[in-house]
Each structure stands twice: as C-alpha cells, then as structure tokens.
Design a protein around this motif. Sequence first.
Motif, PDB file in Angstrom:
ATOM      1  N   ASP A 180      -2.543  -0.520  -0.056  1.00 40.50           N
ATOM      2  CA  ASP A 180      -3.227   0.201  -1.439  1.00 40.50           C
ATOM      3  C   ASP A 180      -2.817   1.565  -1.570  1.00 40.50           C
ATOM      4  O   ASP A 180      -1.808   2.155  -0.651  1.00 40.50           O
ATOM      5  CB  ASP A 180      -4.453  -0.740  -2.031  1.00 40.50           C
ATOM      6  N   VAL A 181      -4.000   1.958  -2.039  1.00 37.40           N
ATOM      7  CA  VAL A 181      -3.579   3.353  -2.247  1.00 37.40           C
ATOM      8  C   VAL A 181      -5.152   3.915  -1.986  1.00 37.40           C
ATOM      9  O   VAL A 181      -5.730   3.523  -3.206  1.00 37.40           O
ATOM     10  CB  VAL A 181      -2.416   4.562  -3.100  1.00 37.40           C
ATOM     11  N   SER A 195       6.004  12.165   2.092  1.00 39.83           N
ATOM     12  CA  SER A 195       5.238  11.260   2.024  1.00 39.83           C
ATOM     13  C   SER A 195       5.738   9.889   3.091  1.00 39.83           C
ATOM     14  O   SER A 195       5.281   8.860   3.466  1.00 39.83           O
ATOM     15  CB  SER A 195       5.403  10.530   0.566  1.00 39.83           C
ATOM     16  N   PHE A 225       2.102  -3.530  -2.332  1.00 44.01           N
ATOM     17  CA  PHE A 225       1.667  -3.035  -3.062  1.00 44.01           C
ATOM     18  C   PHE A 225       1.509  -3.698  -3.897  1.00 44.01           C
ATOM     19  O   PHE A 225       1.674  -3.620  -4.876  1.00 44.01           O
ATOM     20  CB  PHE A 225       2.478  -1.510  -2.932  1.00 44.01           C
ATOM     21  N   GLN A 227      -5.183   6.502  -7.343  1.00 41.31           N
ATOM     22  CA  GLN A 227      -3.937   7.162  -8.105  1.00 41.31           C
ATOM     23  C   GLN A 227      -2.815   7.011  -7.228  1.00 41.31           C
ATOM     24  O   GLN A 227      -2.794   8.161  -5.580  1.00 41.31           O
ATOM     25  CB  GLN A 227      -3.665   8.376  -9.135  1.00 41.31           C
ATOM     26  N   SER A 228      -1.736   7.245  -7.655  1.00 45.60           N
ATOM     27  CA  SER A 228      -0.323   7.284  -6.931  1.00 45.60           C
ATOM     28  C   SER A 228      -0.540   8.744  -6.619  1.00 45.60           C
ATOM     29  O   SER A 228       0.517   9.683  -7.473  1.00 45.60           O
ATOM     30  CB  SER A 228       1.336   6.273  -6.619  1.00 45.60           C
ATOM     31  N   TYR A 242       5.821   4.880  -1.824  1.00 44.23           N
ATOM     32  CA  TYR A 242       4.743   4.275  -1.851  1.00 44.23           C
ATOM     33  C   TYR A 242       5.664   2.802  -1.827  1.00 44.23           C
ATOM     34  O   TYR A 242       5.470   1.717  -0.910  1.00 44.23           O
ATOM     35  CB  TYR A 242       3.601   4.019  -2.547  1.00 44.23           C
ATOM     36  N   GLY A 253       1.304  -1.515  -7.309  1.00 43.24           N
ATOM     37  CA  GLY A 253       2.325  -1.682  -7.981  1.00 43.24           C
ATOM     38  C   GLY A 253       2.907  -2.249  -9.685  1.00 43.24           C
ATOM     39  O   GLY A 253       1.541  -3.160  -9.447  1.00 43.24           O
ATOM     40  N   ARG A 294       0.428  15.932  -5.862  1.00 37.99           N
ATOM     41  CA  ARG A 294       1.756  15.826  -6.383  1.00 37.99           C
ATOM     42  C   ARG A 294       2.567  16.427  -6.836  1.00 37.99           C
ATOM     43  O   ARG A 294       3.704  16.008  -6.941  1.00 37.99           O
ATOM     44  CB  ARG A 294       0.855  14.726  -7.958  1.00 37.99           C
ATOM     45  N   GLU A 354       4.450   8.023  -5.744  1.00 35.07           N
ATOM     46  CA  GLU A 354       5.355   6.335  -6.288  1.00 35.07           C
ATOM     47  C   GLU A 354       6.289   6.180  -5.252  1.00 35.07           C
ATOM     48  O   GLU A 354       6.122   4.585  -5.423  1.00 35.07           O
ATOM     49  CB  GLU A 354       5.323   5.708  -7.947  1.00 35.07           C
TER      50      GLU A 354
END
Length: 254
Positions: A128-129, A106, A151, A133-134, A140, A154, A98, A137
């Motif tokens: 998904d991720v 990204s 997603f 955790q994103s 994504y 989301g 982050r 965001e």
Amino acid sequence: MAGDIRLIVQGDDFGMCHAVNVGTMEAFREGILTQASTMAACPWFTEAAALARESGIPLGVHQTLTCEWDFLRWRPLTDGPSLVGDDGTFLRTVDAARASITHDDSVRELSAQVAKFAAEGLSIDYLDVHMGQSAQESAYDEVSNAAGKPFIYGPVESRRFASIVTLSDREADGKKAWMLDHIAGLTPGVHLLVTHCAAAHPELAAMTSPGTYTYRWAEEYRLSDQEIVTDPEVRKAIEERGIELVSMRNAFTD
C-alpha cells in the motif's frame, strides 16, 4: 451468517518509531489488529522486522516516498536525487513528491524497500502507500507487479473490498461510538479498516511541531486508535455479529 462478513484491521506505519512498534504488537496480540503496513525506510524497521519474525503478524509494504514530520526525518534507501529535499530526506508532502519525483527514481526506491523485507527474512502479503495518496501511481503498479503482490489501493484491487475506511482522523470522544456503529452496519464481503496504533511513549509528542497539519497524527489519533482496537467491547461486538477477523493473507479465500 458467520464468515459472510470479513474484516481486516490494519495498522499503518509499523517500523516508523518505537512507540508505533510497541502499540502495533499490543494491538495484534491483545486486540483486533490483523496486519501491519510496514515502512522499510524508517529508523525502527529493524525492530519491527524482529517483532514480526517473533509474532508472525501478516505484513504489507507501506511504500514510502514522503516524510511528514518536523523532527523525525528519514532518508531513501537509494540515491535518486528527485526523492529528497535540501536536507537529504524525503519530501514532506504528497504534492511536493508528485512535483519532484521521477518514475525511475520511484521504482528503484520502492523496489529497494520490497527487497529489504526479503533481506530480513520476511514475506509480504500486499503493498500500500504512506500518507494515503499515490505520489507516483505508475511506479506503484510496476513494483507491485514485479513483487507479485496486490497494491490494495489500486483501481482494480480496491474494488474487491466492500469498504475501505480509516478510523484514525475522527474525534477521540466519538471514536468508540463510530466504531460500534461501523461494526453494526457491515455488510457481507471483505472490509478494510485502517488504523494508526501506538503506545503512549514521549516520542510521539516530540515528532513534530504543535499547530502543524500532521500534529494530530503524531499522538492524538494514534493513542485513541490504540484504545479502540484493544477495547473488549469492540471485540465483543465483532464476535456477536459473527464477523471473521482476517488479513490479506486469507481474506479472499473460500
């Protein structure tokens, strides 16, 4: 009533290593696993792709902007400088990602991961991720919109589920009892159960150092998940309640 309760049993990290690939296929063919979240940037993705073509397992893109292990390291598919640490591999934690990763880097990377599925002749049902955790965001959202696939974590899509629960990070000696209770308590709707399956291969114990935060995720949680999703008593409990095992491909169809 049969069909009122639908359960997706998802295996994360398909393509990460050979042990995960073997366990995921066993869980799909012999157990209750219904779909696999697949890591295109990882070293065993090519094997996972071949297994997916052979088996027809429904796939999602396990969008990857981190690499948490000490000794199993992977690099981005693209060359965005904000994606990597000093060793040229992905950053180890979501917080570090982050703080470092830019939106543009990204989007380029996650788009390349989606494109790699198409290059292998694979279709995807969702995104998904990795690590739950994103890190970015907005990226994504942009990539899932471009791919035309949901997603699932989301803010809008996640509300479609009656529950989203992770099996993995529970004590092994109580995991089966928890699973049977979970099955008994499912209400009408679509439920997502996230697992991390793997076969008992030596590479699991060699991925990271003992005592690290991720150590239990390397072998302990995966082997106990594997045991649960292939347990005949667990399948019997699902069948006795009339629960329909589904994937994202058919979970929300009438």
